[in-house]
Write a protein that holds these residues in place. Structure first.
Motif, short mmCIF file in Angstrom:
data_model
loop_
_atom_site.label_atom_id
_atom_site.label_comp_id
_atom_site.label_asym_id
_atom_site.label_seq_id
_atom_site.Cartn_x
_atom_site.Cartn_y
_atom_site.Cartn_z
N PRO A 141 0.79 -1.25 0.00
CA PRO A 141 0.00 0.00 0.00
C PRO A 141 0.82 1.29 0.00
O PRO A 141 0.38 2.30 -0.56
N PRO A 201 3.27 1.52 -4.26
CA PRO A 201 2.50 1.01 -5.40
C PRO A 201 3.37 0.76 -6.62
O PRO A 201 4.50 1.23 -6.70
N GLU A 231 -2.11 0.84 -7.48
CA GLU A 231 -2.27 1.04 -6.04
C GLU A 231 -2.60 -0.28 -5.36
O GLU A 231 -3.21 -1.17 -5.95
N GLU A 239 -3.78 -2.44 -1.55
CA GLU A 239 -4.44 -2.33 -0.26
C GLU A 239 -4.40 -3.67 0.47
O GLU A 239 -4.22 -4.72 -0.15
N HIS A 252 4.31 1.49 -10.46
CA HIS A 252 4.24 2.74 -11.23
C HIS A 252 4.18 2.51 -12.73
O HIS A 252 3.87 3.44 -13.47
#
Length: 426
Positions: free
Chosen positions: A310, A313, A419, A421, A315
């Motif tokens: 998280p 991330p 991204e 999580e 790119h």
């Protein structure tokens, strides 16, 4: 890299134009297009300010500080976790680190009564209890002891990942797994002090106590104390940081961090454990049936992907690297597998750098990312044959009431925009 044949002439204008195209292509996540307008990269064709003026002198920062561009790589706390900062924790920024050694200033901090600031000239270390001759050592005495040694060990708080027992809670491996660090300790084996005092035959346990306001205290079996524990005064080549126990701390390799007593002031030898607060009401594992398991000393094999995660991330599509750490309190990490699809398929990662017993081990997996969502996991194995369990396997045995010794497999959901999580796979 393209190579120019001997004698050929490099066309600087063409080179800069192509460089500009390559930069634009990388930013968009696609290969350079031949029809794109030739826009030179300004970071190549223009002189940056740092090449147009003298820099700072050699002693501008006498101790040295990180680059200002790394100013966000710091220990962080979660303020709502505890009632006060004096009895709280700040977390190692694992997502931003590489290799296996944790910089001293980034090692996580856990206090129970605030940070003690101790004058080393007035600090005393005592050996007493069931011994032939009670002894008192000054810091100078300790540094003259024979048998000085250097050892690399991880230190993990028993509560690391503790918020995750009931499900995904905190976002970022700094907060889910950041109560760990790995450094080189310099010190003398605790056995040397115990041998000098002469342990009586009935002596089976030692009590280690710190000189902080909480008098942090833990009972340790004599067998462990005589095996590999160290009385350490340095980490990564310099004196212990005050928040890490300056001037003296106990090193208990592979066992839960609260036993590594900081600001170490005494070792008492006895015939049974003392039943202190930190081994009765705290640092015990509450099981599913309501019983409490006492003395879970070892930190079992565990791993986590630190990048992507998280706070780190992805790119760009194309070539990427999964980076992570693994460790085991029972021995040496021998293998780490990585899954990109939530545990359906596994690939053995590349262990890079030293894999030492009871030390942090770095692993990598090179892969091409096409922009699809990933369910990223890692699974560690050690030389005892132990395999890191899934969270479901762990809960089937332990329930969800504990906050300690959660070594279940972590899952990061990496979305198509890169991204990530914290999630769980059911």
């Amino acid at each position: 890299m393209n190579q120019t044949k001997p004698g050929s002439r490099v066309d600087r204008r063409r080179f800069l134009t192509l460089a500009g195209l390559a930069g634009a292509g990388a930013a968009a996540g696609v290969r350079p297009a031949a029809a794109a307008p030739p826009t030179p990269d300004p970071d190549i064709v223009n002189l940056p300010p740092w090449t147009q003026a003298l820099g700072a002198g050699v002693n501008n920062h006498p101790y040295g500080i990180p680059s200002p561009f790394e100013k966000d790589v710091v220990r962080r706390e979660v303020t709502w976790l505890t009632a006060s900062s004096e009895s709280s924790v700040s977390f190692t920024p694992l997502y931003a680190l590489d290799g296996i050694i944790t910089p001293n200033g980034l090692c996580f901090v856990r206090h129970h009564g605030g940070e003690a600031e101790i004058d080393p000239a007035r600090h005393r270390f005592m050996i007493h209890g069931m011994v032939d001759t009670p002894l008192v050592f000054t810091m100078e005495d300790i540094k003259r002891m024979p048998g000085r040694t250097n050892r690399v060990y991880f230190l993990e708080c028993a509560a690391n990942s503790g918020m995750e027992w009931r499900g995904a809670q905190l976002n970022g491996c700094q907060y889910t797994h950041g109560m760990i660090h790995n450094v080189v300790y310099t010190g003398v084996p605790l056995r040397a002090f115990l041998d000098a005092a002469g342990v009586k035959p009935k002596g089976k346990w030692v009590l280690a106590e710190g000189a902080d306001a909480s008098a942090m205290t833990r009972s340790i079996p004599l067998e462990k104390a005589m095996d590999d524990c160290l009385v350490a005064w340095a980490m990564n080549g310099e004196a212990l940081r005050p928040e890490q126990g300056y001037p003296l701390r106990l090193v208990v390799p592979g066992w839960e961090g609260n036993m590594w007593i900081k600001w170490l002031r005494r070792i008492e030898v006895g015939d049974e454990p003392w039943g202190q607060r930190e081994e009765t009401s705290k640092y015990t594992d509450l099981l599913a049936d309501g019983r409490s398991r006492r003395f879970t000393f070892f930190m079992d094999a565990k791993s986590v992907v630190t990048s992507p995660s998280p706070q780190a991330p992805l790119h760009a599509r194309g070539p990427n690297v999964v980076s992570g750490i693994a460790w085991s309190g029972r021995g040496t990490i021998t293998r780490v597998d990585v899954s990109l699809d939530g545990g359906k398929n596994w690939t053995t990662a590349r262990i890079e750098g030293p894999a030492l017993p009871r030390a942090m081990t770095r692993f990598y997996l090179d892969f091409d990312w096409n922009g699809e969502e990933l369910l990223l996991q890692s699974r560690a194995m050690d030389d005892t044959g132990y395999v890191q369990p899934t969270k479901a396997e762990l809960r089937a045995v332990r329930g969800v009431n504990s906050i300690y010794h959660n070594n279940g497999i972590q899952t990061w959901l990496v979305r198509s925009n890169g991204e990530a999580e914290n999630v769980e796979v059911s």
